[in-house]
Design a protein around this motif. Structure first.
Motif, PDB file in Angstrom:
ATOM      1  N   LEU A 139       5.089  -4.602   1.150  1.00 41.64           N
ATOM      2  CA  LEU A 139       3.860  -3.619   1.388  1.00 41.64           C
ATOM      3  C   LEU A 139       2.895  -4.402   2.798  1.00 41.64           C
ATOM      4  O   LEU A 139       2.495  -3.541   3.707  1.00 41.64           O
ATOM      5  CB  LEU A 139       3.307  -3.398   0.745  1.00 41.64           C
ATOM      6  N   VAL A 140       2.612  -5.330   2.523  1.00 46.09           N
ATOM      7  CA  VAL A 140       1.786  -5.913   3.756  1.00 46.09           C
ATOM      8  C   VAL A 140       2.840  -5.760   5.099  1.00 46.09           C
ATOM      9  O   VAL A 140       1.393  -6.338   5.687  1.00 46.09           O
ATOM     10  CB  VAL A 140       1.895  -7.700   2.947  1.00 46.09           C
ATOM     11  N   TRP A 191       1.075  -2.517   6.236  1.00 47.66           N
ATOM     12  CA  TRP A 191       0.413  -1.875   5.794  1.00 47.66           C
ATOM     13  C   TRP A 191       0.008  -0.602   6.435  1.00 47.66           C
ATOM     14  O   TRP A 191      -0.721   0.507   6.020  1.00 47.66           O
ATOM     15  CB  TRP A 191      -0.124  -3.124   4.569  1.00 47.66           C
ATOM     16  N   GLU A 221      -8.423  -2.052   1.147  1.00 43.21           N
ATOM     17  CA  GLU A 221      -7.467  -3.973   1.148  1.00 43.21           C
ATOM     18  C   GLU A 221      -8.188  -4.331  -0.080  1.00 43.21           C
ATOM     19  O   GLU A 221      -8.134  -4.726  -1.092  1.00 43.21           O
ATOM     20  CB  GLU A 221      -8.138  -4.506   2.495  1.00 43.21           C
TER      21      GLU A 221
END
Length: 263
Positions: A141-142, A145, A211
């Motif tokens: 996911l990072v 993102w 975020e």
């Protein structure tokens, strides 16, 4: 420290919460709640596959959850409506899994442990699997993102900027299947979707950026895990459902506070 079963349970719950929180945000943004249900309900079929082939349960659940997620993602909107397809796949997978487990020869399976979780029985080996799977899911996911956000908010604009929405959907599907596989031991097949959705939904009214929502959802997930463990010991209740109950209470409070904050 890891010889204490309560500490192992807390660490397992925190690991699942950290993996489920940012993924749950995408599930909420994309309105994929039923998609999460279909994938998590398929976990029981993965248990039957693992036991019949003498494989680790994690491996069987991961394979079946991945297959279910890919099938649902590929068939959505083609022959039947997405809602109808997800309903059939979610309940069908759960029923087939229950039947498959009952037909296993020479196997005595505690279905409640797989349906509602068995976090207090987490071993050191389970912790390695849970935190390893959570780390991979978070890393995916990072890494993607911004692309995932673009594909979620406006697929056409994402395509114009060089992002392939179908590829991002596949990455999200892989992360979802991995999270389902590691969460099975903690909250069980019936409650995995709740741990994905409720913390993210509870964080949404207080978040101004994606975020912030992901970080708040992670915090709510961890509080729910630790609060559910404490409530389970205090009131002698099942631990998995207790965790989800605490998360639901936090969601109810956040929903009640949201109008006041908007005013």
């Amino acid at each position: 420290m890891l010889d204490d079963f309560v500490m192992r349970a807390a660490l397992a719950g925190i690991g699942v919460a950290l993996a489920a929180a940012p993924l749950g945000c995408f599930v909420v943004w994309r309105r994929m709640a039923y998609f999460g249900d279909a994938t998590s309900h398929a976990a029981l079929l993965g248990v039957a596959l693992a036991l019949s082939l003498d494989l680790p349960v994690f491996a069987g659940v991961l394979v079946v959850a991945m297959a279910m997620a890919l099938i649902v993602s590929g068939l959505s909107g083609r022959t039947v409506s997405t809602d109808a397809l997800l309903g059939v796949m979610a309940h069908g997978a759960l029923a087939i899994g229950l039947v498959a487990v009952s037909l296993l020869p020479n196997q005595r399976v505690d279905l409640s442990a797989y349906l509602f979780g068995e976090i207090l029985a987490v071993t050191k080996g389970d912790l390695v699997i849970i935190w390893g799977g959570a780390a991979v899911s978070i890393a995916l996911l990072v890494w993607r993102w911004q692309a995932l956000l673009s594909a979620t908010l406006n697929p056409d604009l994402a395509t114009a900027s060089g992002v392939n929405p179908h590829r991002e959907q596949l990455i999200l599907t892989v992360a979802l299947a991995l999270t389902v596989a590691v969460a099975l031991k903690v909250v069980g097949a019936l409650l995995i979707a709740a741990l994905l959705i409720i913390p993210a939904a509870a964080a949404r009214p207080f978040s101004r950026t994606p975020e912030t929502m992901a970080m708040m959802a992670a915090g709510i997930g961890m509080v729910s895990t630790l609060g559910g463990l404490a409530a389970s010991f205090a009131f002698d209740t099942p631990t998995g459902p207790s965790i989800v109950t605490v998360a639901a209470v936090i969601f109810a409070v956040s929903t009640g506070l949201a109008p006041a904050l908007r005013r």
